[in-house]
Design a protein around this motif. Structure first.
Motif, PDB file in Angstrom:
ATOM      1  N   VAL A 168       0.828  -1.203   0.000  1.00 16.91           N
ATOM      2  CA  VAL A 168       0.000   0.000   0.000  1.00 16.91           C
ATOM      3  C   VAL A 168       0.872   1.267   0.000  1.00 16.91           C
ATOM      4  O   VAL A 168       0.486   2.300  -0.560  1.00 16.91           O
ATOM      5  CB  VAL A 168      -0.944  -0.043   1.229  1.00 16.91           C
ATOM      6  CG1 VAL A 168      -1.517   1.308   1.541  1.00 16.91           C
ATOM      7  CG2 VAL A 168      -2.057  -1.056   1.000  1.00 16.91           C
ATOM      8  N   LEU A 169       2.042   1.164   0.609  1.00 17.05           N
ATOM      9  CA  LEU A 169       2.898   2.349   0.745  1.00 17.05           C
ATOM     10  C   LEU A 169       3.935   2.461  -0.376  1.00 17.05           C
ATOM     11  O   LEU A 169       4.689   3.437  -0.431  1.00 17.05           O
ATOM     12  CB  LEU A 169       3.601   2.336   2.112  1.00 17.05           C
ATOM     13  CG  LEU A 169       2.628   2.341   3.310  1.00 17.05           C
ATOM     14  CD1 LEU A 169       3.382   2.228   4.623  1.00 17.05           C
ATOM     15  CD2 LEU A 169       1.738   3.579   3.300  1.00 17.05           C
ATOM     16  N   TRP A 173       1.650   1.722  -5.802  1.00 17.64           N
ATOM     17  CA  TRP A 173       0.260   1.539  -5.355  1.00 17.64           C
ATOM     18  C   TRP A 173      -0.651   2.556  -6.034  1.00 17.64           C
ATOM     19  O   TRP A 173      -0.426   3.753  -5.967  1.00 17.64           O
ATOM     20  CB  TRP A 173       0.184   1.695  -3.840  1.00 17.64           C
ATOM     21  CG  TRP A 173      -1.204   1.664  -3.239  1.00 17.64           C
ATOM     22  CD1 TRP A 173      -1.863   2.711  -2.683  1.00 17.64           C
ATOM     23  CD2 TRP A 173      -2.087   0.537  -3.113  1.00 17.64           C
ATOM     24  NE1 TRP A 173      -3.100   2.324  -2.210  1.00 17.64           N
ATOM     25  CE2 TRP A 173      -3.265   0.990  -2.460  1.00 17.64           C
ATOM     26  CE3 TRP A 173      -1.998  -0.812  -3.487  1.00 17.64           C
ATOM     27  CZ2 TRP A 173      -4.336   0.150  -2.169  1.00 17.64           C
ATOM     28  CZ3 TRP A 173      -3.069  -1.644  -3.197  1.00 17.64           C
ATOM     29  CH2 TRP A 173      -4.222  -1.166  -2.553  1.00 17.64           C
ATOM     30  N   ALA A 177      -8.311   5.685  -1.987  1.00 14.95           N
ATOM     31  CA  ALA A 177      -8.265   5.821  -0.528  1.00 14.95           C
ATOM     32  C   ALA A 177      -9.124   4.732   0.114  1.00 14.95           C
ATOM     33  O   ALA A 177      -8.752   4.161   1.139  1.00 14.95           O
ATOM     34  CB  ALA A 177      -8.744   7.206  -0.114  1.00 14.95           C
ATOM     35  N   THR A 180      -7.206   1.651   0.228  1.00 20.71           N
ATOM     36  CA  THR A 180      -6.151   1.747   1.247  1.00 20.71           C
ATOM     37  C   THR A 180      -6.739   1.519   2.640  1.00 20.71           C
ATOM     38  O   THR A 180      -6.177   0.778   3.461  1.00 20.71           O
ATOM     39  CB  THR A 180      -5.462   3.129   1.182  1.00 20.71           C
ATOM     40  OG1 THR A 180      -5.060   3.379  -0.158  1.00 20.71           O
ATOM     41  CG2 THR A 180      -4.257   3.184   2.104  1.00 20.71           C
ATOM     42  N   THR A 184      -5.945  -1.685   5.099  1.00 19.55           N
ATOM     43  CA  THR A 184      -5.424  -1.435   6.447  1.00 19.55           C
ATOM     44  C   THR A 184      -6.261  -2.163   7.486  1.00 19.55           C
ATOM     45  O   THR A 184      -5.741  -2.886   8.354  1.00 19.55           O
ATOM     46  CB  THR A 184      -5.426   0.080   6.748  1.00 19.55           C
ATOM     47  OG1 THR A 184      -4.700   0.749   5.732  1.00 19.55           O
ATOM     48  CG2 THR A 184      -4.807   0.379   8.109  1.00 19.55           C
TER      49      THR A 184
ATOM     50  N   PHE B 165     -13.177   8.792   8.341  1.00 16.03           N
ATOM     51  CA  PHE B 165     -13.366   8.034   7.104  1.00 16.03           C
ATOM     52  C   PHE B 165     -13.960   8.912   6.008  1.00 16.03           C
ATOM     53  O   PHE B 165     -13.537   8.853   4.850  1.00 16.03           O
ATOM     54  CB  PHE B 165     -14.244   6.800   7.352  1.00 16.03           C
ATOM     55  CG  PHE B 165     -13.514   5.699   8.084  1.00 16.03           C
ATOM     56  CD1 PHE B 165     -12.127   5.682   8.148  1.00 16.03           C
ATOM     57  CD2 PHE B 165     -14.203   4.677   8.713  1.00 16.03           C
ATOM     58  CE1 PHE B 165     -11.445   4.674   8.819  1.00 16.03           C
ATOM     59  CE2 PHE B 165     -13.525   3.664   9.391  1.00 16.03           C
ATOM     60  CZ  PHE B 165     -12.152   3.663   9.444  1.00 16.03           C
ATOM     61  N   VAL B 168     -11.199  11.075   4.600  1.00 24.58           N
ATOM     62  CA  VAL B 168     -10.210  10.309   3.838  1.00 24.58           C
ATOM     63  C   VAL B 168     -10.794   9.825   2.501  1.00 24.58           C
ATOM     64  O   VAL B 168     -10.077   9.691   1.509  1.00 24.58           O
ATOM     65  CB  VAL B 168      -9.722   9.134   4.720  1.00 24.58           C
ATOM     66  CG1 VAL B 168      -9.041   8.080   3.906  1.00 24.58           C
ATOM     67  CG2 VAL B 168      -8.780   9.642   5.813  1.00 24.58           C
ATOM     68  N   LEU B 169     -12.102   9.573   2.499  1.00 24.53           N
ATOM     69  CA  LEU B 169     -12.732   9.020   1.297  1.00 24.53           C
ATOM     70  C   LEU B 169     -13.329  10.099   0.395  1.00 24.53           C
ATOM     71  O   LEU B 169     -13.833   9.791  -0.687  1.00 24.53           O
ATOM     72  CB  LEU B 169     -13.811   8.002   1.694  1.00 24.53           C
ATOM     73  CG  LEU B 169     -13.281   6.811   2.521  1.00 24.53           C
ATOM     74  CD1 LEU B 169     -14.418   5.905   2.948  1.00 24.53           C
ATOM     75  CD2 LEU B 169     -12.230   6.037   1.736  1.00 24.53           C
ATOM     76  N   TRP B 173      -9.650  14.645  -0.663  1.00 27.60           N
ATOM     77  CA  TRP B 173      -8.521  14.102   0.115  1.00 27.60           C
ATOM     78  C   TRP B 173      -7.279  14.006  -0.744  1.00 27.60           C
ATOM     79  O   TRP B 173      -7.295  13.375  -1.803  1.00 27.60           O
ATOM     80  CB  TRP B 173      -8.885  12.734   0.680  1.00 27.60           C
ATOM     81  CG  TRP B 173      -7.780  11.983   1.394  1.00 27.60           C
ATOM     82  CD1 TRP B 173      -7.149  10.864   0.952  1.00 27.60           C
ATOM     83  CD2 TRP B 173      -7.205  12.285   2.669  1.00 27.60           C
ATOM     84  NE1 TRP B 173      -6.222  10.442   1.871  1.00 27.60           N
ATOM     85  CE2 TRP B 173      -6.229  11.299   2.943  1.00 27.60           C
ATOM     86  CE3 TRP B 173      -7.412  13.302   3.618  1.00 27.60           C
ATOM     87  CZ2 TRP B 173      -5.474  11.282   4.118  1.00 27.60           C
ATOM     88  CZ3 TRP B 173      -6.654  13.281   4.787  1.00 27.60           C
ATOM     89  CH2 TRP B 173      -5.705  12.282   5.026  1.00 27.60           C
ATOM     90  N   ALA B 177      -0.796   7.619   0.753  1.00 24.72           N
ATOM     91  CA  ALA B 177      -1.269   6.328   1.261  1.00 24.72           C
ATOM     92  C   ALA B 177      -0.865   6.175   2.730  1.00 24.72           C
ATOM     93  O   ALA B 177      -1.632   5.668   3.545  1.00 24.72           O
ATOM     94  CB  ALA B 177      -0.716   5.186   0.414  1.00 24.72           C
ATOM     95  N   THR B 180      -3.263   7.984   4.793  1.00 27.44           N
ATOM     96  CA  THR B 180      -4.546   7.266   4.831  1.00 27.44           C
ATOM     97  C   THR B 180      -4.469   6.092   5.809  1.00 27.44           C
ATOM     98  O   THR B 180      -5.382   5.876   6.617  1.00 27.44           O
ATOM     99  CB  THR B 180      -4.906   6.741   3.422  1.00 27.44           C
ATOM    100  OG1 THR B 180      -4.833   7.829   2.494  1.00 27.44           O
ATOM    101  CG2 THR B 180      -6.302   6.154   3.392  1.00 27.44           C
ATOM    102  N   VAL B 181      -3.367   5.344   5.734  1.00 27.22           N
ATOM    103  CA  VAL B 181      -3.179   4.215   6.657  1.00 27.22           C
ATOM    104  C   VAL B 181      -3.156   4.711   8.102  1.00 27.22           C
ATOM    105  O   VAL B 181      -3.843   4.168   8.981  1.00 27.22           O
ATOM    106  CB  VAL B 181      -1.865   3.450   6.332  1.00 27.22           C
ATOM    107  CG1 VAL B 181      -1.522   2.456   7.438  1.00 27.22           C
ATOM    108  CG2 VAL B 181      -1.979   2.738   4.981  1.00 27.22           C
ATOM    109  N   THR B 184      -6.548   5.782   9.354  1.00 27.80           N
ATOM    110  CA  THR B 184      -7.415   4.617   9.568  1.00 27.80           C
ATOM    111  C   THR B 184      -7.086   3.949  10.898  1.00 27.80           C
ATOM    112  O   THR B 184      -7.971   3.678  11.723  1.00 27.80           O
ATOM    113  CB  THR B 184      -7.226   3.599   8.426  1.00 27.80           C
ATOM    114  OG1 THR B 184      -7.478   4.256   7.178  1.00 27.80           O
ATOM    115  CG2 THR B 184      -8.170   2.412   8.564  1.00 27.80           C
TER     116      THR B 184
END
Lengths: 216, 216
Positions: A168-169, A173, A177, A180, A184, B165, B168-169, B173, B177, B180-181, B184
């Protein structure tokens, strides 16, 4: 009195095995629902989790009744307290399978574990299935050799979690979002499932040998 | 005999309060480390979690010794079993604060909870701090009114998780990544922290009133 108590302890053990079998089925189906985008199967896993929760509540009440009525000491006492803790871990494993099924359902008809992560999640599912099967096996046979194999599956899950993050990183990728976020959460659910399996296994080892490992 | 047992039960209660205070400090510092990028503070939280783990182990052993030596029944028995479960929840809350601190440390010198999510994470931190403070308060005063407020903070955390969320979605955004991780995982850690606080509060309500709410 002693015979009744022994019968009740045996029953506790059988109930833990029954819970573990339900968790095993939940993880098998949740992963399949995720990997194949099977929304009906996902909904089935979500609905079935209530049975695990009900078993936990019932088992906990019986543990408390046993403590009150039989006043166990030494190993018997540890067996009952350990059953309480194992049921909490199994209940949580059921929740995690349900969370995986929920992601599968939310993304339908898009598969939530798509390329390039499909194979990694298939491997996580395989490892989690083995964790669940070994947990049932340990609970039913008290075979401590299983614990070591279960720890290796858990290590594998930890490694696969890192693989998901690395994918993902990576600059390559191209996931959204949403993808991702899903990757996660899903990888964390699988990884936590392994942790709880290890926790059950270590408690079983402690119960049988009296030797404690570092807690999971 | 009875007086010794009462003293031991009081001690158990005090130890739960002590654990809860450590968790409170851990969450306060972990959130500050996250929001200000304070790597030294993050490391302090990570190191301090061992004290929570040690308290849990010690408390659990004493619960088991109490069950064996005092053979409690009825409310006393439920108090000891509840202490066992509360210590497990508090230990997990400590872990979650540590996880937040670990993200803060890994991202240093980049703040892990950056714009546009800074305010949302500040609000999550405030709500989680209140959850921790109210957990300590409930454990020390047995004041059940606190439980309701704690549930509202937990609802707030659930809402803030959705807000993370949604951010981020959203098409707007522009986070990487990695961001985003992080968003989350962090929002999930805060939200789970609230869940465990609710679990402690509901167990306390059950212990005092005998009435069970839907388990958290």
């Amino acid at each position: 009195m002693r015979t009744i108590f022994e019968a009740e302890l045996t029953q506790l053990g059988e109930d833990l095995v029954a819970m573990s079998r339900l968790v095993e089925a939940a993880m098998a189906d949740a992963g399949t629902a995720l990997l194949t985008g099977d929304v009906a199967l996902a909904e089935q896993v979500i609905a079935a989790d209530r049975a695990v929760d009900a078993l936990e509540q019932d088992l906990d009440e019986r543990c408390i009744a046993l403590l009150a009525q039989q006043q166990p000491v030494a190993t018997d006492l540890r067996t009952v307290v350990t059953a309480l803790r194992m049921s909490a871990s199994l209940e949580r494993m059921g929740d995690l399978a349900r969370h995986i099924a929920t992601v599968a359902r939310l993304r339908y008809p898009t598969p939530a574990a798509a390329q390039p992560l499909g194979e990694t999640f298939a491997a996580m599912h395989d490892a989690a299935n083995r964790v669940a099967q070994r947990t049932t096996r340990m609970l039913s046979t008290h075979d401590l050799d299983v614990a070591e194999k279960l720890e290796r599956d858990d290590d594998l899950l930890d490694g696969l979690l890192e693989e998901v993050f690395a994918t993902v990183l990576a600059p390559s990728w191209e996931g959204s979002a949403q993808e991702t976020v899903d990757a996660t959460l899903l990888s964390r659910y699988f990884e936590r499932f392994g942790d709880h399996g290890v926790s059950v296994a270590r408690r079983m080892v402690y119960l049988v040998t009296g030797e404690t490992a570092v807690p999971a």
